[in-house]
Scaffold this active site. Structure first.
Site, short mmCIF file in Angstrom:
data_model
loop_
_atom_site.label_atom_id
_atom_site.label_comp_id
_atom_site.label_asym_id
_atom_site.label_seq_id
_atom_site.Cartn_x
_atom_site.Cartn_y
_atom_site.Cartn_z
N ARG A 97 0.83 -1.22 0.00
CA ARG A 97 0.00 0.00 0.00
C ARG A 97 0.86 1.26 0.00
NH1 ARG A 97 -2.73 -4.32 1.86
NH2 ARG A 97 -5.01 -4.34 1.90
N GLN A 112 -8.60 -7.55 0.46
CA GLN A 112 -8.12 -7.24 -0.89
C GLN A 112 -9.24 -6.68 -1.74
OE1 GLN A 112 -6.21 -10.81 -2.35
NE2 GLN A 112 -4.38 -10.46 -1.10
N ASP A 154 -3.92 -15.39 7.28
CA ASP A 154 -2.65 -15.87 6.72
C ASP A 154 -1.87 -16.74 7.70
OD1 ASP A 154 -3.11 -14.56 4.35
OD2 ASP A 154 -2.05 -12.75 4.96
N LYS A 171 -5.91 -19.53 -1.48
CA LYS A 171 -4.71 -18.71 -1.25
C LYS A 171 -3.61 -19.15 -2.23
CE LYS A 171 -6.34 -16.09 1.98
NZ LYS A 171 -6.55 -14.66 1.69
N ARG A 213 -4.60 -24.17 1.10
CA ARG A 213 -3.82 -24.33 2.33
C ARG A 213 -4.41 -25.39 3.25
NH1 ARG A 213 -1.92 -18.03 3.20
NH2 ARG A 213 -0.12 -18.24 1.81
C1 S3P Z 1 -4.20 -9.11 2.19
C2 S3P Z 1 -5.43 -9.62 2.50
C3 S3P Z 1 -5.68 -11.04 2.73
C4 S3P Z 1 -4.40 -11.82 2.92
C5 S3P Z 1 -3.31 -11.43 1.97
C6 S3P Z 1 -3.00 -9.96 2.09
C7 S3P Z 1 -4.06 -7.67 1.98
O1 S3P Z 1 -6.36 -11.57 1.60
O2 S3P Z 1 -4.65 -13.20 2.81
O3 S3P Z 1 -2.13 -12.15 2.24
O4 S3P Z 1 -2.93 -7.16 1.99
O5 S3P Z 1 -5.09 -7.00 1.77
P1 S3P Z 1 -7.98 -11.49 1.52
O6 S3P Z 1 -8.32 -10.12 1.90
O7 S3P Z 1 -8.34 -11.79 0.12
O8 S3P Z 1 -8.43 -12.52 2.48
#
Ligand code: S3P
Length: 750
Positions: A342, A485, A631, A658, A662
């Protein structure tokens, strides 16, 4: 610029002849290559110099030579090609003869390094641009010249730029394109203006500078002495000053306007370097040198046509962990991956400079960094976690020259697509084998509701093609799954939408995007599970301190918990409430975890985390903890394998999509190591027991690899873990940190 698909060589009409006028290095090499590859029924050479013609025949560069140019021109027919290979300023003389004698159905092209002046000459002579004329420029050559320097492989893997005009007929362009691809070149097309600007900067100016430097040094009194010591830098920099002076004289005059423009920029740049040297301005000098070094590195990767993630293509890395061990001491794990992504994204879209410390130099966040460099953002570093981003503003990104390659990184792709949906240019996002199977409809569908146009691969997976110039409408979106995400993707698209975009999540997920946007002065409202922002604002860059990644710290929190006698402290770890599921879960299992020195760093809560070993017990993991530890489950499963009793996980179907599935990957590995682990549709049931020695596969998933590495602490013998290269995506230096704390872990290169 577009790389045209290479048409088959057969498009050169069978029986076609090639006439090359001017048999210097360029024309001679083309003739030789075409002749050796049997592209034409006949290769004819023409030159003013009888000596050149004699040599050309002697060296087998052409099938036959012709000194009567009008006669041979008049004898050509449709399907034949004429290549004008004489020095730039002589081209008009030849064009005048073509106009008089060459039949209009015969294609003709040139090889001059400047296109504007040639096109002007053709227009003046013909009165208009004839449809048979395809301006061209092979980007190849050497400081050697003349027919005897001809090389049959000069064009292999080199670029040829064609600059067809509106009047140029496609049949002629296709024929010329096929000729160049037939001799091994990659053919691109661009406009005459773009060509001349690009070449002024990348070719003409460097030649000018090289000539100037050598001439300056040569005229110094002590020149003999200087040249005696002039190895290294001098030799590298001035190789091209040995090029043909007539040719460069012609080029310089023919492209004078574009060259003078870029020469002026370099002159003022040199002036400011001079001022910086005189005033001892180290910051200015370092700024110039670091930016240039990074840019050079970046160009080299582009020139070599290599993926950014070079280590990922190398041989398979396996881990071997010896049984047992006690963890002691203190460590700082690398920077937070989510925040690092970010920082690059928002820093690039901000106004002004964003200086990042603690940046994760892992392959995933480097892929994001590279993508923004590909879109024209100047980014210095990374250098020991320090990155300086020269923000271009929300509207300042430039179209990348090719697809943006994001390696293994789902976060890069899902967040970037939100930004790219709001741009004026088209873009393509690609990734490695794992990323290419991951679901992208979850972002493409809501973006389509906002008015974006995104094409996915079959089944909604990458590559993604994002069409630019679609104005975005704000939406109120209810997230079907708890995903930071997807939430972040839509908020980033919302920066470009008119009105208020809102996202409502079914459960809290990491809120780094919201926090960082606020840190950049952008208003974001949060009301229970609803996050909203208005488009059309401004981001203001500033310093960002990236804390250590709690996801990376997790491996050692579990490791110290399960290895009897352990006591470690992990410093400066991010403990954002949306990320601390692992601490909550380990504590519920009986883990001994203390947070010390709790403080705020750049809008994110951080602490030093002390972990002492304890006897863990199995639990039913509360479902509301799942998104907060999403995670961390592979490592938590190892804790469960070492706990007394049963651990039950439900509501975690997201784990199946993922970097690997997993749930299945961990169940398979744990079963190999003698632990009862039963996968369910949305979770797993694990019975604590004795971990055995064995060989497991991480399936290229970094977190699976690191989880099995810490399992060694409680195993009865060594564990071999296959496919560990991707640990570099999130935790470079994992092996060293592990060993410094007390694990017995080694890399085995295959
Ligand atoms: C992340 C959100 C998570 C996580 C990923 C990083 C992020 O995914 O598993 O490693 O930086 O926004 P999801 O939001 O799709 O669960």
């Amino acid at each position: 610029m577009t790389d045209s698909p290479l048409p088959s060589v057969n498009k050169v009409a069978p029986g076609g002849r090639l006439l090359v006028i001017g048999l210097g290095l360029i024309g001679g090499s083309l003739s030789l290559a075409a002749r050796q590859r049997h592209l034409f029924s006949e290769v004819i050479g023409a030159s003013r110099s009888p000596e050149t013609l004699r040599k050309a025949l002697e060296l087998g560069v052409v099938d036959r030579v012709e000194s009567d140019l009008p006669m041979v021109l008049a004898s050509l027919r449709a399907g034949d090609i004429v290549v004008v290979g004489v020095p730039t300023l002589t081209v008009p003389k030849i064009i005048a003869q073509l106009q008089e004698y060459l039949p209009p159905e015969v294609s003709f092209t040139d090889v001059a390094s400047v296109k504007g002046s040639i096109v002007t000459a053709v227009k003046a002579i013909y009165g208009t641009v004839p449809e048979q004329f395809v301006p061209g420029h092979p980007i190849a050559g050497s400081e050697k010249s003349g027919v005897s320097a001809s090389l049959p492989d000069l064009y292999d893997d080199h670029r040829v730029i064609l600059t067809p005009l509106a009047a140029t007929a496609e049949v002629h362009t296709a024929r010329v394109r096929a000729m160049w691809s037939g001799v091994g070149a990659t053919v691109s097309e661009m406009s005459v203006e773009e060509h001349d600007e690009v070449l002024a900067a990348t070719s003409h100016l460097p030649h000018l500078l090289a000539y100037s430097l050598v001439d300056t040094l040569a005229s110094m009194e002590e020149n003999r002495e200087i040249f005696r010591y002039a190895a290294g830098g001098f030799r590298d920099f001035t190789r091209i000053a040995a090029s043909d002076p007539i040719m460069w004289h012609d080029i310089t005059l023919a492209n004078s306007a574009a060259i003078v423009e870029v020469l002026d920029s370099v002159t003022s740049h040199l002036q400011s370097l001079r001022t910086a040297i005189l005033s001892g301005d180290s910051e200015h000098l370092l700024g110039v040198f670091t930016r240039a070094k990074e840019a050079r590195h970046h160009f080299q990767i582009m020139l070599d046509n290599k993926a950014y993630l070079q280590t990922m293509d190398s041989t398979e890395i396996q881990y071997r962990v010896e049984a047992g061990g006690v963890l002691q001491g203190q460590a700082r794990v690398p920077g937070d991956k989510s925040i690092s992504h970010r920082a690059i994204m928002l820093g690039s879209l901000a106004e002004g400079i964003t200086e990042v410390s603690g940046f994760l130099e892992g392959e995933d966040s480097l892929a994001t960094l590279q993508a923004f460099r590909d879109m024209g953002v100047v980014i210095e570093g990374p250098d020991k976690g320090r990155v300086v981003i020269h923000g271009v503003g929300l509207q300042g990104l430039k179209a990348p020259a090719g697809p943006l390659y994001l390696g293994n990184s789902g976060t890069s792709m899902r967040l970037l697509v939100g930004i790219l949906a709001g741009q004026t240019f088209d873009s393509v996002l690609t990734g490695d084998e794992s990323l290419s199977t991951r679901p992208m409809k979850r972002v493409a569908d809501p973006l389509a509701l906002m008015g974006a146009e995104i094409e996915t691969g079959e089944g909604g997976t990458p590559p993604l093609r994002i069409l630019g110039n679609h104005s975005l409408q704000s939406i109120d979106y209810n997230l079907p799954m708890a995903s930071a995400q997807v939430k972040s993707c839509l908020l980033l698209a919302g920066l470009y939408a008119n009105g208020e975009t809102s996202v409502t999540e079914p459960a809290p997920t990491r809120d780094h995007t919201e926090r960082m946007l606020r840190g950049f002065g952008y208003e974001v409202k949060t009301d229970k599970g609803r996050v909203s922002l208005n488009g059309d604002g401004v981001l203001q860059g500033g310093p960002i301190d990236v804390p250590s990644d709690i996801s990376s710290a997790t491996f050692f929190m579990v490791a110290a918990s399960i290895a009897e006698g352990s006591d470690i402290t992990l410093s400066h770890v991010g403990i954002n409430p949306t990320r601390i599921g692992v601490i909550n879960i380990l504590r519920l299992m009986g883990g001994d975890i203390t947070l010390l020195n709790e403080r705020l760093a750049g809008g994110e809560p951080v602490a030093d985390i002390r972990v002492r070993s304890s006897v863990l017990k199995g639990i039913a993991i509360p479902e509301e903890q799942v998104p907060l530890a999403i995670d961390e489950f592979p490592a938590i499963f190892v804790a469960a394998a070492c706990a007394e009793g049963t651990t039950l996980l439900t509501g975690a179907e997201e784990l199946r999509v993922k970097e690997s599935d997993r749930i299945q990957a961990m169940a398979d590995g744990l079963a190999i190591l003698g632990i009862s682990a039963k996968p369910t549709a949305d979770g797993i049931v694990i019975e604590g027991g004795q971990i055995q020695s064995g060989e497991v596969d991480s399936l290229g998933d970094h977190r699976i690899a690191m989880s099995f590495a810490i399992a060694g602490l409680r195993a009865s013998g060594p564990i071999l873990i296959r496919n560990c290269n991707n640990v570099a995506t999130s935790f470079p230096g994992f092996v060293d940190v592990s060993n410094s704390l007390g694990l017995k872990l080694g890399e085995v290169n295959q």
